[in-house]
Design a protein around this motif. Structure first.
Motif, PDB file in Angstrom:
ATOM      1  N   SER A   8       0.844  -1.181   0.000  1.00 53.75           N
ATOM      2  CA  SER A   8       0.000   0.000   0.000  1.00 53.75           C
ATOM      3  C   SER A   8       0.886   1.239   0.000  1.00 53.75           C
ATOM      4  N   VAL A   9       0.615   2.139  -0.919  1.00 54.38           N
ATOM      5  CA  VAL A   9       1.358   3.388  -1.017  1.00 54.38           C
ATOM      6  C   VAL A   9       0.490   4.495  -0.449  1.00 54.38           C
ATOM      7  N   ARG A  10       1.054   5.275   0.455  1.00 59.40           N
ATOM      8  CA  ARG A  10       0.347   6.426   1.019  1.00 59.40           C
ATOM      9  C   ARG A  10       1.288   7.622   1.000  1.00 59.40           C
ATOM     10  N   VAL A  11       0.734   8.765   0.652  1.00 63.41           N
ATOM     11  CA  VAL A  11       1.483  10.015   0.650  1.00 63.41           C
ATOM     12  C   VAL A  11       0.894  10.879   1.760  1.00 63.41           C
ATOM     13  N   PHE A  12       1.741  11.318   2.668  1.00 62.13           N
ATOM     14  CA  PHE A  12       1.294  12.124   3.809  1.00 62.13           C
ATOM     15  C   PHE A  12       1.718  13.576   3.657  1.00 62.13           C
ATOM     16  N   VAL A  13       0.887  14.458   4.136  1.00 61.63           N
ATOM     17  CA  VAL A  13       1.235  15.852   4.382  1.00 61.63           C
ATOM     18  C   VAL A  13       1.011  16.028   5.877  1.00 61.63           C
ATOM     19  N   ARG A  85      -6.841  14.166 -11.948  1.00 65.55           N
ATOM     20  CA  ARG A  85      -6.608  13.092 -12.922  1.00 65.55           C
ATOM     21  C   ARG A  85      -5.115  12.789 -13.041  1.00 65.55           C
ATOM     22  N   GLN A  86      -4.302  13.836 -12.963  1.00 64.06           N
ATOM     23  CA  GLN A  86      -2.851  13.637 -13.006  1.00 64.06           C
ATOM     24  C   GLN A  86      -2.401  12.837 -11.787  1.00 64.06           C
ATOM     25  N   TYR A  91      -0.130   8.257  -9.096  1.00 62.13           N
ATOM     26  CA  TYR A  91      -0.253   7.300  -8.006  1.00 62.13           C
ATOM     27  C   TYR A  91      -0.214   5.867  -8.532  1.00 62.13           C
ATOM     28  N   ARG A  92      -0.939   5.600  -9.603  1.00 55.57           N
ATOM     29  CA  ARG A  92      -0.943   4.252 -10.188  1.00 55.57           C
ATOM     30  C   ARG A  92       0.469   3.863 -10.640  1.00 55.57           C
ATOM     31  N   GLU A  93       1.193   4.813 -11.188  1.00 57.96           N
ATOM     32  CA  GLU A  93       2.577   4.552 -11.598  1.00 57.96           C
ATOM     33  C   GLU A  93       3.447   4.236 -10.371  1.00 57.96           C
ATOM     34  N   GLN A  95       2.425   2.933  -7.544  1.00 58.63           N
ATOM     35  CA  GLN A  95       2.056   1.597  -7.084  1.00 58.63           C
ATOM     36  C   GLN A  95       2.770   0.519  -7.895  1.00 58.63           C
ATOM     37  N   ALA A  96       2.771   0.685  -9.212  1.00 58.51           N
ATOM     38  CA  ALA A  96       3.415  -0.303 -10.083  1.00 58.51           C
ATOM     39  C   ALA A  96       4.910  -0.397  -9.793  1.00 58.51           C
ATOM     40  N   ARG A  97       5.554   0.732  -9.587  1.00 63.75           N
ATOM     41  CA  ARG A  97       6.991   0.729  -9.305  1.00 63.75           C
ATOM     42  C   ARG A  97       7.313   0.092  -7.955  1.00 63.75           C
ATOM     43  N   VAL A  98       6.457   0.337  -6.969  1.00 67.35           N
ATOM     44  CA  VAL A  98       6.668  -0.270  -5.652  1.00 67.35           C
ATOM     45  C   VAL A  98       6.514  -1.784  -5.751  1.00 67.35           C
ATOM     46  N   ARG A  99       5.478  -2.255  -6.456  1.00 67.20           N
ATOM     47  CA  ARG A  99       5.291  -3.704  -6.635  1.00 67.20           C
ATOM     48  C   ARG A  99       6.506  -4.321  -7.331  1.00 67.20           C
ATOM     49  N   GLU A 100       6.984  -3.644  -8.366  1.00 68.38           N
ATOM     50  CA  GLU A 100       8.146  -4.134  -9.109  1.00 68.38           C
ATOM     51  C   GLU A 100       9.382  -4.188  -8.210  1.00 68.38           C
ATOM     52  N   ALA A 101       9.585  -3.135  -7.425  1.00 63.28           N
ATOM     53  CA  ALA A 101      10.753  -3.077  -6.548  1.00 63.28           C
ATOM     54  C   ALA A 101      10.692  -4.152  -5.458  1.00 63.28           C
ATOM     55  N   ALA A 102       9.498  -4.513  -5.024  1.00 62.20           N
ATOM     56  CA  ALA A 102       9.353  -5.476  -3.943  1.00 62.20           C
ATOM     57  C   ALA A 102       9.347  -6.924  -4.428  1.00 62.20           C
ATOM     58  N   ALA A 103       9.189  -7.141  -5.710  1.00 60.39           N
ATOM     59  CA  ALA A 103       9.035  -8.502  -6.236  1.00 60.39           C
ATOM     60  C   ALA A 103      10.214  -9.405  -5.891  1.00 60.39           C
ATOM     61  N   ASP A 104      11.439  -8.926  -6.004  1.00 58.44           N
ATOM     62  CA  ASP A 104      12.609  -9.747  -5.721  1.00 58.44           C
ATOM     63  C   ASP A 104      12.641 -10.154  -4.250  1.00 58.44           C
ATOM     64  N   GLY A 105      12.409  -9.195  -3.378  1.00 50.59           N
ATOM     65  CA  GLY A 105      12.399  -9.503  -1.946  1.00 50.59           C
ATOM     66  C   GLY A 105      11.300 -10.487  -1.597  1.00 50.59           C
ATOM     67  N   TYR A 106      10.139 -10.301  -2.188  1.00 49.30           N
ATOM     68  CA  TYR A 106       9.036 -11.218  -1.910  1.00 49.30           C
ATOM     69  C   TYR A 106       9.355 -12.624  -2.405  1.00 49.30           C
ATOM     70  N   ALA A 107      10.005 -12.724  -3.561  1.00 46.46           N
ATOM     71  CA  ALA A 107      10.381 -14.043  -4.088  1.00 46.46           C
ATOM     72  C   ALA A 107      11.312 -14.767  -3.111  1.00 46.46           C
ATOM     73  N   ARG A 108      12.105 -14.014  -2.365  1.00 47.21           N
ATOM     74  CA  ARG A 108      13.008 -14.607  -1.380  1.00 47.21           C
ATOM     75  C   ARG A 108      12.286 -14.935  -0.071  1.00 47.21           C
ATOM     76  N   ILE A 109      11.226 -14.201   0.231  1.00 41.88           N
ATOM     77  CA  ILE A 109      10.462 -14.433   1.460  1.00 41.88           C
ATOM     78  C   ILE A 109       9.477 -15.584   1.298  1.00 41.88           C
ATOM     79  N   GLN A 110       8.828 -15.655   0.155  1.00 40.36           N
ATOM     80  CA  GLN A 110       7.732 -16.597  -0.052  1.00 40.36           C
ATOM     81  C   GLN A 110       8.068 -18.048   0.303  1.00 40.36           C
ATOM     82  N   PRO A 111       9.243 -18.577  -0.093  1.00 42.14           N
ATOM     83  CA  PRO A 111       9.534 -19.984   0.249  1.00 42.14           C
ATOM     84  C   PRO A 111       9.635 -20.234   1.750  1.00 42.14           C
TER      85      PRO A 111
END
Length: 119
Positions: A8-13, A85-86, A91-93, A95-111
Motif C-alpha cells: 500500500s502506497v500512502r502520501v502524507f502531508v 486526474r494527473q 499514483y498508479r505509476e 504503485q506499479a513501481r513499488v510492486r516491481e521493486a518489492a518482487a525480488d524480496g518477496y520471491a526470497r520471502i515466499q519460500p
C-alpha cells in the motif's frame, strides 16, 4: 493457501493522508459518477466520510483535486480536476513501481512462509 504480497502506497502531508488507496478509489468513483454523494453510495461509504476525504485531499494540494458545484436548477455535482486526474495517473505509476521493486524480496520471502492449514 496461497501467500500473496499486498503493498500500500500512502502520501502524507504532516499527519494527513493526501493520497492512498481509498482516496484514489474515491477520486475514480467521483470521476465515474459525477458527484460525491453518488460516488459514496457506489462505494458503500457515507456522504460525510466521502466529503471529509475529499476535503483532506483538497487541503493537502496547492490546487483542488475535486471541485464541487452547488445544487439548483441544473443540479450540483463534483468533478475531478486535471490535477486530480494527473494524481490518479502518478499514483498508479507509483504503485506499479513499488510492486516491481518489492518482487525480488518477496520471491526470497515466499519460500519461507508457512502454509496455512485448516483446523
Amino acid at each position: 493457501m496461497t501467500q500473496t504480497l499486498k503493498l500500500s502506497v500512502r502520501v502524507f502531508v504532516d499527519d494527513t493522508i493526501a493520497l492512498g488507496p481509498g482516496k484514489l478509489s474515491l477520486l475514480e468513483s467521483i470521476a465515474d459518477n459525477g458527484s460525491i454523494s453518488a460516488a459514496a453510495r457506489a462505494m458503500g461509504m457515507s456522504y460525510a466520510r466521502a466529503w471529509r476525504l475529499v476535503d483532506d485531499m483538497n487541503r493537502c494540494f496547492k490546487t483542488p483535486l475535486v471541485i464541487t458545484a452547488s445544487g439548483g436548477k441544473h443540479g450540483g455535482g463534483a468533478r475531478v480536476t486535471d490535477e486530480g486526474r494527473q494524481m490518479l495517473s502518478v499514483y498508479r505509476e507509483m504503485q506499479a513501481r513499488v510492486r516491481e521493486a518489492a518482487a525480488d524480496g518477496y520471491a526470497r520471502i515466499q519460500p519461507l512462509l508457512r502454509e496455512h492449514t485448516e483446523d
